[in-house]
Design an enzyme around this catalytic site. Structure first.
Site, PDB file in Angstrom:
ATOM      1  N   LEU A 271      47.883  41.753  37.365  1.00  0.00           N
ATOM      2  CA  LEU A 271      46.333  41.669  38.024  1.00  0.00           C
ATOM      3  C   LEU A 271      45.484  41.892  36.924  1.00  0.00           C
ATOM      4  O   LEU A 271      45.570  42.956  36.033  1.00  0.00           O
ATOM      5  CB  LEU A 271      46.221  42.399  39.129  1.00  0.00           C
ATOM      6  N   ASP A 272      44.416  41.364  36.643  1.00  0.00           N
ATOM      7  CA  ASP A 272      43.433  41.758  35.892  1.00  0.00           C
ATOM      8  C   ASP A 272      42.816  43.087  36.154  1.00  0.00           C
ATOM      9  O   ASP A 272      42.726  43.545  37.385  1.00  0.00           O
ATOM     10  CB  ASP A 272      42.023  40.696  35.801  1.00  0.00           C
ATOM     11  N   LYS A 273      42.139  43.711  35.259  1.00  0.00           N
ATOM     12  CA  LYS A 273      41.684  45.453  35.262  1.00  0.00           C
ATOM     13  C   LYS A 273      41.025  45.423  36.604  1.00  0.00           C
ATOM     14  O   LYS A 273      41.004  46.210  37.482  1.00  0.00           O
ATOM     15  CB  LYS A 273      40.726  45.532  34.121  1.00  0.00           C
TER      16      LYS A 273
ATOM     17  N   THR B   5      40.629  43.175  39.442  1.00  0.00           N
ATOM     18  CA  THR B   5      41.253  42.523  40.589  1.00  0.00           C
ATOM     19  C   THR B   5      41.972  43.479  41.161  1.00  0.00           C
ATOM     20  O   THR B   5      42.766  44.296  40.686  1.00  0.00           O
ATOM     21  CB  THR B   5      42.149  41.237  40.177  1.00  0.00           C
TER      22      THR B   5
ATOM     23  N   ARG C 182      40.055  32.724  38.215  1.00  0.00           N
ATOM     24  CA  ARG C 182      38.687  33.056  37.581  1.00  0.00           C
ATOM     25  C   ARG C 182      38.492  31.789  36.896  1.00  0.00           C
ATOM     26  O   ARG C 182      37.286  31.297  36.976  1.00  0.00           O
ATOM     27  CB  ARG C 182      38.669  34.015  36.747  1.00  0.00           C
TER      28      ARG C 182
END
Length: 331
Positions: free
Chosen positions: A151-153, A155, A250
């Protein structure tokens, strides 16, 4: 039966942890490719990993390095001596984790915003990988400390970690076969008319290398979404991934002209609706991250074979922002 030494990762006198096996090929496996034989005899390891080890000379047949496509005929002694990918200089750190489920094979976490998954330039420590090595030191024996997706930082939400090589192989294969169910909540800019399916390749942005984009030469990427709530100038979506490309949701939502709220990298700068209250304007302008949360996760347990799923609530910041939108609608 084919005889083999136990598959126990072990450290050499110095250096990385290694997997060492000695396997005598039985006649019933004759006339099969070397990589096929190894994949059948060591099912907890992926065939792609075994092929890499074969081609790099870390697998020998009767003392001789062979190619993946070379056939065996029965009676040969296969010797495997290969390192598990090191975690580099990533060290254990006492960073709090929020486990949702854990057993001997897998760990399911609720990742908070602000936590980077892997060490990288600018984030050499303080990552989820550091935290995992502290939580379960045996994860040093699993590639990337068991992290099979990310997961992105900024998210939040559910993320699964493999605790063994067997679990790692199973989860990677499930992800590749699109058998892992991942559902997100995304607050986007614009009033989305209806749900849909986005199929557009995602790759590195041609000029801005820290960003991803829909590009002709990108990797196939598929995102499905449906509308849960509509607000003035904004929409709450349920989003499901069929693929797992970097920044996929995104990028895909920005591609449809509906970027995520708070996602400055992909066009989600604050756009308060006309006539919005001062409280909603302030909340939108102050929302510090992309409004994206991994709400549900479903997969097959690597060893039990049973279907498992988890669901967690929205994080407080996103839940509060949604309540402000609902309050505007009621006013």
């Amino acid at each position: 039966m084919t005889q083999a030494t136990p598959d126990v990762p072990r450290p050499a006198a110095s250096g990385p942890i290694r997997i060492q096996r000695r396997i005598r090929v039985e006649p019933q496996l004759a006339a099969r490719r070397l990589d096929q034989v190894l994949a059948a005899l060591i099912p907890e390891l992926s065939r792609s990993r075994l092929q890499l080890w074969i081609e790099s000379g870390q697998v020998r047949v009767d003392g001789v390095a062979r190619r993946s496509r070379d056939k065996v005929w029965g009676g040969e002694l296969i010797e495997l001596d290969a390192p598990i990918e090191p975690v580099g200089d990533c060290l254990p750190e006492a960073i709090p984790l929020n486990p949702v489920f854990e057993d001997e094979q897998i760990l399911v976490l609720d990742k908070p915003a602000g936590l980077v998954v892997h060490p990288a330039a600018g984030h050499r420590d303080g990552t989820l990988q550091n935290a995992l090595l502290n939580h379960a030191p045996e994860l040093a024996r699993v590639p990337r400390a068991g992290i099979v997706h990310r997961l992105d930082k900024d998210t939040t939400g559910l993320l699964v970690v493999a605790k063994t090589l067997e679990a790692h192989r199973s989860l990677v294969e499930q992800l590749q076969a699109r058998q892992v169910h991942r559902e997100y909540r995304a607050l986007v800019i614009g009033e989305v008319v209806a749900g849909g399916r986005i199929e557009a390749p995602v790759g590195r942005h041609p000029t801005q290398r820290t960003r991803m984009a829909v590009v002709a030469g990108g990797r196939p990427a598929i995102t499905r979404y449906r509308v849960l709530e509509r607000f003035v100038g904004h929409s709450l979506l349920a989003v499901e991934l069929e693929t797992g490309r970097t920044h996929q949701i995104r990028v895909h939502m920005a591609h449809t002209q509906h970027p995520l709220v708070g996602d400055r990298a992909y066009g989600g700068r604050p756009r308060p609706p006309k006539g919005a209250s001062a409280g909603l304007v302030e909340a939108l302008q102050g929302f510090p991250r992309q409004a994206l949360h991994a709400l549900r996760l479903g997969l097959e347990h690597p060893t039990l074979g049973t279907a498992m799923s988890w669901e967690i609530p929205l994080p407080a910041d996103l839940a509060e922002l949604l309540e402000r939108f609902r309050g505007e609608a009621r006013a």
